[in-house]
Write an enzyme that holds these catalytic residues in place. Structure first.
Site, mmCIF file in Angstrom:
data_model
loop_
_atom_site.group_PDB
_atom_site.id
_atom_site.type_symbol
_atom_site.label_atom_id
_atom_site.label_comp_id
_atom_site.label_asym_id
_atom_site.label_seq_id
_atom_site.Cartn_x
_atom_site.Cartn_y
_atom_site.Cartn_z
ATOM 1 N N GLU A 195 0.826 -1.205 0.000
ATOM 2 C CA GLU A 195 0.000 0.000 0.000
ATOM 3 C C GLU A 195 0.867 1.265 0.000
ATOM 4 O O GLU A 195 0.604 2.222 -0.740
ATOM 5 C CB GLU A 195 -0.889 -0.033 1.243
ATOM 6 N N SER A 310 3.874 -19.945 -0.676
ATOM 7 C CA SER A 310 3.838 -21.395 -0.477
ATOM 8 C C SER A 310 3.178 -22.045 -1.681
ATOM 9 O O SER A 310 2.469 -21.388 -2.451
ATOM 10 C CB SER A 310 3.039 -21.791 0.777
ATOM 11 N N ASP A 382 -6.169 -8.940 2.021
ATOM 12 C CA ASP A 382 -5.774 -7.573 2.359
ATOM 13 C C ASP A 382 -6.282 -7.260 3.757
ATOM 14 O O ASP A 382 -7.373 -6.721 3.949
ATOM 15 C CB ASP A 382 -6.329 -6.581 1.340
ATOM 16 N N ASP A 385 -4.297 -1.873 6.612
ATOM 17 C CA ASP A 385 -4.393 -0.568 5.951
ATOM 18 C C ASP A 385 -3.551 0.447 6.708
ATOM 19 O O ASP A 385 -3.434 0.381 7.942
ATOM 20 C CB ASP A 385 -5.847 -0.069 5.921
#
Length: 869
Positions: A195, A310, A382, A385
């Site tokens: 971000e 992975s 996600d 933030d």
């Protein structure tokens, strides 16, 4: 002359004696901490004798009268083999590394104190299930029993590193284990770094060019079985836990027409902004630090693009040669000596469990019991933030919120330094999360004056029950029980591969934030913290996260690829792993009707790069057919020879071949050639190959071919010219280092796996003993992943890889296979410090058996832990 030789002989003899005495002293001091696997101990904290049978590879097989006694034994075994590793992990989570290492780790300690991982861990203890709490307490008691034994029985301080640094160690606590679990989550998450990088680049590029350099996950890589040219019946298809068909739960929320597109610049941090959703705007009027550049100094979180990765897949009975499910998993994390992983077998009253643990935690993270097996891959949800919080102009101890100014939650802490020195740090917390020091994640580059950056991250919530979820997972007996157990998992978000004796499945587990449809940054850019529309709206119901149990195709697979097709704001992420490994995995799984344990192990060691196969024809096509070169032009002749070699190459990243080295260095040189004139110093944020970007440029998708033109010249450069210049750069650098004959170069000479000891590895002669290094095949985008970290020095050295490989075959569970990258012991003088490294290097494994007779064959010794009397 004879007299001179006589004195020289005496001098050399004296030097040899001194060297021998020094070596003997080192051996006496450091060798005293070598564990004795055939020694009994009288310990407090167990109800009845506990036995630790070390098999031929020093894997402990632990038996006790009760579950608590078994976890006591695991704590003892972990401390006996990895006490220093446990201590440094605990100190890292607490923010106390500087007590040992001084100023160099102060930035990391400040960051860790700001996150307060250990405080969160202490407060999360009451939220754990009674079973999990009992295991944590018994484990801590076992660790402390070994620490006491070190003192009482003169066991060389427990680990050789304690001779150089701390000579005292605090008692272990249950909260220490939970804090290490949070530290693991931190090291796996790069969403916040991604971000910040996007924000920094958005300050330099228009939206259409930002989409080139930081594109959305390529649609072509989101593969459904029918898209891959497979029969509709899909007997050989693969569900990429995919579930890329109709999403479950509510329909995706509509995306607002106002606000920036996904590639838009950072939203305006308007001084007059209110709780209404802001409109897209530039950054005019705001003063940013200069110059904008990459983050510097020690970093606690991984840089953008270097989060956990992975491979994992599971094959049901219809796809297995022996008619029983197979599960394969190889987590990709940082390489170190000793390895992050430690193998152990626990014989609980409810049954045996065997697999990979992390020293410091009473948990088998990846493994199996008699009826059920599980593996993990990073889900790339996600879950973090960055919020830009505006300080109150009237009172900098307050910050703006939608309801007006609010005070920071503040505390001051002292960070100890060697020799009694101290550093004081002011820690502040906002309604979104902790204030991040400007030298971490590069947030200082995107934080305007009069503002601070705060981190919102799912792992920073109160009452984290992730440990209890993992504890229930390893005791599950079916894929349904395993899926239910992970409903309480918080962070890090994981794809969990599941297999029992009948079928297979995969689920996504972890908290997935719900964002406001009106949020202009959409979680892709740092958001103004005083705008209510930017706040999280809660979390998705775990039942709505992607899952597939008993797939019709008979197989599930994941290589950090996208697992869901929902639109924002009910999506999981915009940022995913590379698309090339899943392409290779899909291709190889679909190449045969049935797979076996051996074919699964071979696939884990597959070193063919689908990235090279996709990108090489694009960047070399205009250079392959340029015709013969003049004999007096050695640079052109060398270029032509390299192109001829690459033209015959199949993309296999073999350590013995020169072509992988030529291609890797070409790709490393190509991205800077394309972006440096536009980005300046920010080009260093993209250290290493950027193949998806290169594909866009050389295919000229959405006009991306404009990157090939150097905007600081009057000429119109073509992509072929830039490719040629980058190739010449690469060949020139390789010639200087490896000689002028390309056919004599070898990928392995540059691509050395670095299993380095973080402390002893820096001490000259000790480093030769403590560091484990060797050539290796594979690359950044192969299934046998050995990823470099970039940088100017040793840019191709492999520093990330599959430190653990596991294949479970329910047709014969006790013939299942596992290996870690170094050895069980953390003691460099132990023969079990690196004995498994050679097994790992050649792509082999050891048996993963729950049969005690297998463990007894060639066993190293039996340790009995008995209560007093």
């Amino acid at each position: 002359m004879a007299q001179i030789f006589k004195w020289l002989s005496r001098l050399f003899g004296a030097m040899a004696v001194l060297a021998a005495l020094a070596a003997a002293l080192v051996w006496v001091l450091l060798g005293g901490s070598l564990p004795d696997y055939d020694r009994d101990f009288t310990v407090e904290g167990v109800e009845a004798p506990v036995t630790l049978l070390r098999d031929i590879h020093a894997v402990p097989h632990i038996r006790g009268a009760s579950e608590a006694d078994v976890f006591f034994g695991l704590g003892f075994a972990h401390a006996q083999d990895r006490l220093w590793q446990m201590e440094t992990s605990r100190r890292a989570a607490e923010g106390r590394l500087s007590e040992l290492f001084g100023d160099v780790t102060l930035p990391v300690d400040r960051f860790m104190r700001a996150l307060d991982l250990h405080g969160l861990a202490r407060r999360a203890l009451p939220a754990q299930t009674p079973e999990a709490r009992a295991a944590l307490e018994a484990y801590a008691t076992g660790v402390n029993a070994f620490i006491r034994a070190v003192s009482q029985e003169a066991l060389g301080r427990g680990a050789p590193e304690f001779y150089f640094f701390a000579d005292r160690i605090a008692p272990w606590t249950p909260a220490d284990s939970l804090a290490i679990a949070k530290l693991m989550a931190l090291r796996l998450s790069d969403q916040a770094a991604v971000e910040v990088r996007r924000a920094a680049i958005s300050l330099r590029l228009p939206p259409e060019r930002l989409r080139d350099l930081l594109p959305d996950y390529p649609e072509a890589a989101v593969i459904e079985p029918r898209q891959a040219g497979l029969p509709d019946a899909a007997p050989r298809g693969v569900d990429f836990a995919g579930l890329l068909g109709a999403p479950t739960g509510d329909a995706p929320a509509a995306v607002p027409t106002s606000g920036p597109t996904p590639g838009a610049a950072l939203p305006a941090l308007s001084p007059g902004a209110s709780g209404a959703a802001p409109q897209a705007a530039g950054l005019a009027g705001l003063r940013f630090p200069a110059p904008l550049g990459p983050p510097t100094g020690p970093q606690a979180m991984p840089p953008a693009g270097k989060g956990g990765a992975s491979n994992g897949w599971a094959l049901g009975p219809s796809r297995a040669a022996a008619g029983a499910p197979i599960l394969a998993n190889d987590p990709h994390l940082w390489l170190s000596a000793p390895s992050l992983w430690y193998l152990a077998r626990l014989e609980l009253p409810s049954g045996g469990i065997i697999g990979a643990t992390v020293p410091g935690m009473p948990l088998v993270l990846v493994g199996r019991n008699s009826d059920f097996a599980w593996g993990l891959t990073s889900a790339y949800v996600d879950d973090a933030d960055i919020y830009i919080e505006k300080l109150d102009p009237e009172d900098p101890s307050r910050y703006l919120t939608p309801d007006g100014p609010a005070p920071f939650a503040e505390r001051r802490e002292i960070i100890g330094l060697p020799d009694g020195a101290e550093a004081e740090v002011l820690l502040r917390w906002t309604r979104h999360g902790p204030v991040i020091p400007p030298d971490q994640l590069g947030v200082g580059d995107v934080t305007p004056e009069g503002h601070v950056a705060a981190l919102a991250w799912t792992a920073l919530g109160e009452g984290d029950t992730s440990f209890s979820a993992g504890f229930a997972l390893m005791k599950s007996r079916s894929i349904d029980e395993g899926a239910a157990a992970m409903a309480d998992h918080v962070a890090p978000a994981m794809n969990v591969m599941l297999a029992d004796r009948d079928d297979v499945g995969m689920i996504v587990a972890g908290r997935a934030p719900l964002r406001n449809p009106a949020s202009p940054g959409r979680g892709r850019l740092p958001a103004p913290g005083w705008i209510a529309a930017n706040d999280w709206q809660g979390f998705r119901d775990p039942e709505t996260l992607p899952r597939i149990l008993r797939p019709e195709s008979g197989a599930v697979a994941n290589a950090n690829n996208r697992t869901e097709a929902r639109d924002y704001p009910r999506h999981l992420s915009f940022h995913w792993g590379d698309p090339y490994r899943i392409r290779r995995l899909e291709k190889q799984l679909a190449a045969r009707d049935y797979h076996s344990r051996d074919s699964a192990a071979a696939l884990q060691n597959d070193d063919v790069s689908e990235m090279a196969r996709a990108v090489l024809p694009l960047i070399a096509s205009d250079l392959w057919w340029t015709g013969p070169v003049a004999p007096e032009d050695p640079i052109a002749a060398r270029r032509q020879q390299a192109l001829e070699m690459l033209g015959d190459w199949n993309g296999e990243m073999s350590e013995h071949a020169p072509e992988p080295l030529i291609f890797a260095e070409w790709m490393r040189r190509l991205t800077p050639r394309l972006i440096e004139d536009e980005l300046g110093p920010d080009a260093r944020r993209f250290d290493g190959p950027q193949p998806v970007f290169v594909e866009r440029v050389f295919r000229n998708l959405d006009g991306a071919g404009v990157w090939c033109d150097i905007d600081k010249t009057s000429a119109q450069e073509t992509c072929a010219q830039i490719a040629q210049l980058a190739l010449d750069d690469a060949l020139g650098a390789l010639s200087e280092r490896y000689g002028s004959a390309p056919r004599g170069w070898r990928w392995g000479e540059a691509h050395e796996a670095r299993h380095d000891h973080e402390v002893l590895g820096r001490f000259g002669l000790l480093g030769l003993i403590a560091n484990i290094r060797h050539e290796t095949s594979g690359g950044d985008f192969t299934l046998r992943r050995s990823q470099s970290q970039g940088g100017r020095n040793e840019p191709h050295a492999a520093r990330f890889g599959a430190g653990l490989r596991m294949v479970v075959d329910f047709a014969d569970p006790d013939s299942s296979r596992v290996v870690i990258s170094t050895g069980q012991s953390g003691h460099p003088f132990s023969r079990h410090y690196d004995d498994l490294n050679e097994v790992w290097r050649r792509g082999d494994t050891i048996r993963m058996s729950l049969d005690f007779q297998d463990a007894e064959a060639g066993a190293l010794g039996l340790t009995r832990l008995s209560p007093p009397g």
